[in-house]
Design a protein around this motif. Sequence first.
Motif, short mmCIF file in Angstrom:
data_model
loop_
_atom_site.label_atom_id
_atom_site.label_comp_id
_atom_site.label_asym_id
_atom_site.label_seq_id
_atom_site.Cartn_x
_atom_site.Cartn_y
_atom_site.Cartn_z
N THR A 163 0.85 -1.18 0.00
CA THR A 163 0.00 0.00 0.00
C THR A 163 0.89 1.24 0.00
O THR A 163 2.08 1.17 0.31
N ALA A 164 0.29 2.37 -0.35
CA ALA A 164 1.03 3.63 -0.44
C ALA A 164 0.22 4.73 0.22
O ALA A 164 -1.01 4.67 0.30
N ARG A 165 0.96 5.76 0.66
CA ARG A 165 0.30 6.87 1.35
C ARG A 165 1.17 8.12 1.18
O ARG A 165 2.39 8.05 1.32
N GLU A 166 0.54 9.24 0.88
CA GLU A 166 1.24 10.53 0.92
C GLU A 166 0.98 11.12 2.30
O GLU A 166 -0.17 11.33 2.70
N ASN A 198 3.20 12.92 6.14
CA ASN A 198 4.39 13.56 6.71
C ASN A 198 5.11 12.57 7.61
O ASN A 198 4.49 11.88 8.43
N VAL A 199 6.42 12.51 7.47
CA VAL A 199 7.29 11.71 8.34
C VAL A 199 8.39 12.64 8.83
O VAL A 199 9.09 13.25 8.02
N GLY A 200 8.51 12.77 10.12
CA GLY A 200 9.53 13.67 10.67
C GLY A 200 9.32 15.10 10.21
O GLY A 200 10.29 15.85 10.04
N GLY A 201 8.08 15.50 10.00
CA GLY A 201 7.78 16.86 9.55
C GLY A 201 8.03 17.10 8.08
O GLY A 201 7.95 18.25 7.61
N VAL A 202 8.29 16.03 7.30
CA VAL A 202 8.59 16.16 5.88
C VAL A 202 7.55 15.39 5.07
O VAL A 202 7.21 14.24 5.40
N HIS A 203 7.08 16.00 3.98
CA HIS A 203 6.11 15.32 3.13
C HIS A 203 6.80 14.23 2.32
O HIS A 203 7.84 14.46 1.70
N VAL A 204 6.23 13.02 2.35
CA VAL A 204 6.81 11.89 1.64
C VAL A 204 5.72 11.11 0.92
O VAL A 204 4.53 11.18 1.26
N ARG A 205 6.15 10.36 -0.07
CA ARG A 205 5.35 9.29 -0.64
C ARG A 205 5.86 8.01 0.01
O ARG A 205 6.97 7.56 -0.28
N ALA A 206 5.09 7.44 0.90
CA ALA A 206 5.50 6.26 1.65
C ALA A 206 4.97 5.01 0.94
O ALA A 206 3.76 4.85 0.78
N LEU A 207 5.89 4.14 0.52
CA LEU A 207 5.53 2.91 -0.16
C LEU A 207 5.91 1.73 0.72
O LEU A 207 7.07 1.56 1.09
N ARG A 208 4.93 0.92 1.07
CA ARG A 208 5.16 -0.27 1.90
C ARG A 208 5.54 -1.43 0.97
O ARG A 208 4.73 -2.25 0.59
N VAL A 209 6.80 -1.44 0.58
CA VAL A 209 7.28 -2.40 -0.41
C VAL A 209 8.75 -2.66 -0.13
O VAL A 209 9.45 -1.80 0.42
#
Length: 441
Positions: A250-253, A255-266
């Motif tokens: 799955t994927a999610r746009e 914030n991680v650590g105050g930074v915008h990311v495209r997080a890909l669970r792969v």
Amino acid sequence: MGVMEGGGAGWFLAHWMTHGAPPMDALAVDSRRFGSWADRDYRVAKAVECFGLQFGVHYPNEERPAGRGLRLSPLHDMMVERGAVMGAAYGWERPNWFSETPEAEAEETFCRANWFDAVAQEVAAATNRVAMADLSVFSKFDVTGPDVASFLEALGANHAVQPGRIGLTHALTSAGGVLSEFTVTRLAPDHAYLTSAAAAEQIDFDLLTQVAKGFEVTVSNVCEKLAVIGIMGPKSPDVLPELSDMPWLTARETNVGGVHVRALRVSYLGECGWELHVSKDQAVGLFTTLEEAAKPHGLGYYGAYAANSMRLEKGYRSWGSDLTTERSPLEAGLAPFVRKPLHAELTRDAAWDMVMLEIEAGEVDPFYAHTVWKDGLAVGIATSGAYGHRTGKVLALAYLRDPTAGDGLTISILGRQRAATILPSPPFDPNNLRLKTRGSK
């Protein structure tokens, strides 16, 4: 050279023009294996180097020194500071392995090199704790517009993934061979994010642009805009608690650590993990933040050699070696990624069958283009190989011309015959239990 090779080059190009596909895999001679980074200084330096080494001995994992340092990830200096020994991929500098010795260099040898034990430590970190990597060399493309779903259906052999999901699709030649392999992330109904091999950047951009002509979509090459941070291992959910509820693929746009990311669970390693795709100007800050969060969990780093070892233990194919235009996705064992209506058409011309081999241990591990034998006859060819540190097995992926040639196989590595046994399933986590883990182990 032109006199000797001109006739063959003309035949090759004429076949490509008249049949819609080259008569054999073209990657080694396709001009698109270079990009705009290959300027005149690069071409002159490489020409001198290539002619000088024309009759030299060429070793596995060879890294030549001319024309280097042309494309640097924003994390490059951080990687070097942490011991990365760099290699080159489509002009990019990327970590091959990590050394505790400053300014270490890889040995040129057919035997296990000086990086073997270091790679074992990288694999151990990703298997038992948490390991980070700079994966920014991926080719990266945004496809946006109302026809995204139809575009994805037309692009490859697989169905379009649903919004929020990640899938794999293979673009085919007119003859049914694998032209390109894309990891497809559907960020929204009208937005797909595609990643592929570094060396495929121009080939894939050409392909995507061509397919897009029939649809209301826009294709953007974002290779220079985004960096990619890999966080892998059973402790990775503890480093990323805000993402630990994400299921595999799955994927999610966010914030991680105050930074915008495209997080890909792969994960290409077969371990629980994430790829975080982030704007280049935010990459260093995010990497530093994640490092601090990972240190209490036994942080390590990994490079391309460790990734190659781990992906082979999972049976994952590699574009450009295991996947080429000469073999169809069904021959490559990728039937789950091919729409059912295409199966009959692709099966018609299928002559080869990809298998995973466990090879008798020796001082030399398999690497590429080794002949597979049975009863004195050549029955196949290995397309990639390595030592699997998690399983303790010497592994190779190979195509067999005779799918019934099961027992009594040997593989020829540097003139020596080694016993080879077909494995019925990947030797590491065949049920993907580790990939689906959510939380500390």
